[in-house]
Scaffold this active site. Structure first.
Site, PDB file in Angstrom:
ATOM      1  N   GLU A  52       0.786  -1.241   0.000  1.00 45.58           N
ATOM      2  CA  GLU A  52       0.000   0.000   0.000  1.00 45.58           C
ATOM      3  C   GLU A  52       0.815   1.288   0.000  1.00 45.58           C
ATOM      4  O   GLU A  52       0.856   2.023   0.999  1.00 45.58           O
ATOM      5  CB  GLU A  52      -0.946   0.012   1.211  1.00 45.58           C
ATOM      6  CG  GLU A  52      -1.933  -1.130   1.220  1.00 45.58           C
ATOM      7  CD  GLU A  52      -2.970  -1.019   2.337  1.00 45.58           C
ATOM      8  OE1 GLU A  52      -2.773  -0.208   3.253  1.00 45.58           O
ATOM      9  OE2 GLU A  52      -3.971  -1.737   2.282  1.00 45.58           O
ATOM     10  N   GLU A  83      -5.536  -8.585   1.132  1.00 47.74           N
ATOM     11  CA  GLU A  83      -6.025  -8.214   2.468  1.00 47.74           C
ATOM     12  C   GLU A  83      -7.500  -7.893   2.391  1.00 47.74           C
ATOM     13  O   GLU A  83      -7.933  -7.167   1.484  1.00 47.74           O
ATOM     14  CB  GLU A  83      -5.340  -6.942   3.004  1.00 47.74           C
ATOM     15  CG  GLU A  83      -4.007  -7.137   3.650  1.00 47.74           C
ATOM     16  CD  GLU A  83      -3.449  -5.845   4.244  1.00 47.74           C
ATOM     17  OE1 GLU A  83      -4.224  -4.977   4.689  1.00 47.74           O
ATOM     18  OE2 GLU A  83      -2.211  -5.723   4.260  1.00 47.74           O
TER      19      GLU A  83
HETATM   20  C1  BGC Z   1      -2.572  -2.487   6.135  1.00 47.95           C
HETATM   21  C2  BGC Z   1      -2.497  -3.272   7.419  1.00 47.95           C
HETATM   22  C3  BGC Z   1      -3.553  -2.741   8.383  1.00 47.95           C
HETATM   23  C4  BGC Z   1      -4.913  -2.986   7.770  1.00 47.95           C
HETATM   24  C5  BGC Z   1      -6.082  -2.547   8.647  1.00 47.95           C
HETATM   25  C6  BGC Z   1      -3.953  -2.166   5.674  1.00 47.95           C
HETATM   26  O1  BGC Z   1      -4.006  -0.820   5.346  1.00 47.95           O
HETATM   27  O2  BGC Z   1      -1.811  -3.118   5.145  1.00 47.95           O
HETATM   28  O3  BGC Z   1      -1.210  -3.186   7.925  1.00 47.95           O
HETATM   29  O4  BGC Z   1      -3.460  -3.318   9.652  1.00 47.95           O
HETATM   30  O5  BGC Z   1      -5.010  -2.297   6.551  1.00 47.95           O
HETATM   31  O6  BGC Z   1      -6.055  -1.198   8.901  1.00 47.95           O
END
Ligand code: BGC
Length: 444
Positions: free
Chosen positions: A168, A356
């Site tokens: 990101e 993610e």
């Molecule tokens: C990031 C993580 C973070 C997650 C939740 C993403 O932006 O890669 O490190 O914990 O979102 O906020």
């Protein structure tokens, strides 16, 4: 129709994701140098309750048990990140063999349990020594990063095939170099544009280095993205939404695809050209094997005269009185479908992998159990949206839950819990939540 793992076909990749600083702890063990996060968390009032990741989930010492738990949960793909300052304490030059040894053990143990590693090379923890030289605002960061990437491929590339160059770039360049709310806490447009351009160069450069050293590698990089909707159909709101879309979704993927920076909608972005040298436009492009999409919510945007540069602002979930997570993000699983569709529409886009997705809710331990129906429902509904996208012909190949363990959630500290596994940060006890059991049943 009930959607099962089989609905996605046998090659679809299912996994979980974590990041080094958020779980490892052991912040100064075995020769590790400080990172910008080790430094930032020591500043007063930067992190909720002044918490830090010094110990976090103590994963550095507990990784064997955690991986055994992962195996018991039928999770066969594990995305984790390498802490650059464990490998190179000063960010350049000297290699710390104890750091190499830790990741060797982690990789070997994962493989011995039938868990495939997916390694993120940069998840926001720049070595502090490099920050002293300007960090991401210094163009040399591209070469420092390139050398570190090459070291990782040389030491781990015999066993690891799946690589994610950067996590990101939008978030760390904006939060860390424009708003100053993440490490290293810098502010302002100049810092942001310089950091953004160097991150964009580094993402392509990292990809090229991996491929040159390991031609059979499977290389991608990840982007935060949110489906953007205008607050109304008034022209001003439509324009505001377009601008937000540039920053939230388009800024890094478009130069990577060879389209250049999307400076058309936001004039001030053209200042990024100040940091560009001859050939940069070409160097920004790299053909990744996959694109990592990371989505958590949607954003509703309206015009605001008072916001400098953008004249656009987010209308919060609270203001809109819609269901929210512990991060105050709207619960909106359909965002995933729209984002996959949006990214898939780019010409020559490689396959997409959701690297993610997840949600933080208030969890509590009752009689040794953690029941988290909201998380179960959210993840199930997102997976349905992924299936919907796949059924429409979108080339999506995998899904990783954020995250395996409750962990250090950056500026928010330990309050928001995203894990499939609950962590008691006093005792380090782990309890699989109902969402973890649900995911296990889904994967079984
Ligand atoms: C990031 C993580 C973070 C997650 C939740 C993403 O932006 O890669 O490190 O914990 O979102 O906020």
């Amino acid at each position: 129709m009930r959607i099962t793992k089989e609905s996605f076909g046998k090659d679809f990749i299912w996994g979980v994701s974590t990041a080094a600083y958020q779980i490892e702890g052991a912040h100064q063990h075995d020769g590790k140098g400080p990172s910008i996060w080790d430094t930032f968390v020591k500043r007063r009032n930067k992190i909720a309750k002044n918490q830090n990741g010094d110990i976090a989930c103590d994963f550095y010492n507990r990784y064997e048990n955690d991986l055994k738990l992962m195996q018991k949960m039928h999770i066969t793909n594990y995305r984790f990140s390498i802490s650059w300052s464990r490998i190179q304490p000063d960010g350049m030059g000297k290699i710390n063999l104890a750091g190499i040894d830790f990741y060797n053990r982690l990789i070997d143990f994962s493989l011995s349990l039938g868990i495939t590693p997916w390694i993120t090379l940069y998840h926001w923890d720049l070595p502090q020594e490099l920050e002293k030289k300007g960090g991401w605002t210094n163009r040399e960061v591209k070469d420092w990063f390139g050398q570190y990437v090459a070291i990782c491929i040389q030491y781990f590339g015999d066993r690891v095939k799946n690589w994610i160059v950067i996590n990101e770039p939008t978030v760390f360049s904006a939060a860390g170099y424009f708003f100053g709310v993440h490490a290293p806490g810098k502010k302002g447009l100049d810092n942001f544009l310089a950091a953004a351009h160097h991150a964009a160069l580094a993402q392509a450069h990292g990809g090229r280095i991996i491929k040159s050293l390991q031609s059979a590698s499977h290389v991608g990089t990840t982007f935060s993205c949110s489906h953007v909707e205008p607050f109304s159909y008034k022209e001003k709101d439509l324009i505001a939404a377009k601008k937000a879309d540039v920053l939230l979704n388009r800024l890094f993927i478009e130069p990577l695809l060879g389209m250049g920076y999307p400076t058309h909608e936001i004039k001030v972005l053209r200042k990024i050209e100040r940091y560009m040298k001859q050939n940069d436009e070409v160097d920004l492009k790299f053909d990744m094997d996959f694109i990592g999409v990371q989505n958590y919510t949607r954003e509703v945007i309206r015009h605001s005269f008072f916001v400098p540069f953008l004249q656009a602002k987010i209308v919060s979930a609270k203001k809109r009185k819609v269901e929210q997570t512990a991060m105050n993000w709207e619960v909106y699983p359909e965002s995933m479908f729209h984002i996959l569709k949006k990214f898939d529409a780019y010409p020559n886009i490689p396959p997409l992998i959701i690297t993610e997705n997840g949600a933080a809710f208030e969890d509590s331990v009752m009689e040794g159990k953690v029941d988290d129906p909201k998380r179960v429902q959210y993840i199930r509904e997102v997976i349905e949206q992924v299936f919907r996208a796949k059924s429409e012909g979108i080339n999506v190949k995998g899904y990783f839950v954020w995250t395996f363990l409750d962990n250090f959630e950056w500026a928010e500290g330990y309050h928001p819990r995203f894990g499939l596994v609950h962590v008691d940060f006093k005792t380090q006890q782990r309890i699989i939540k109902s969402s973890g059991h649900w995911y296990t049943d889904f994967l079984r």
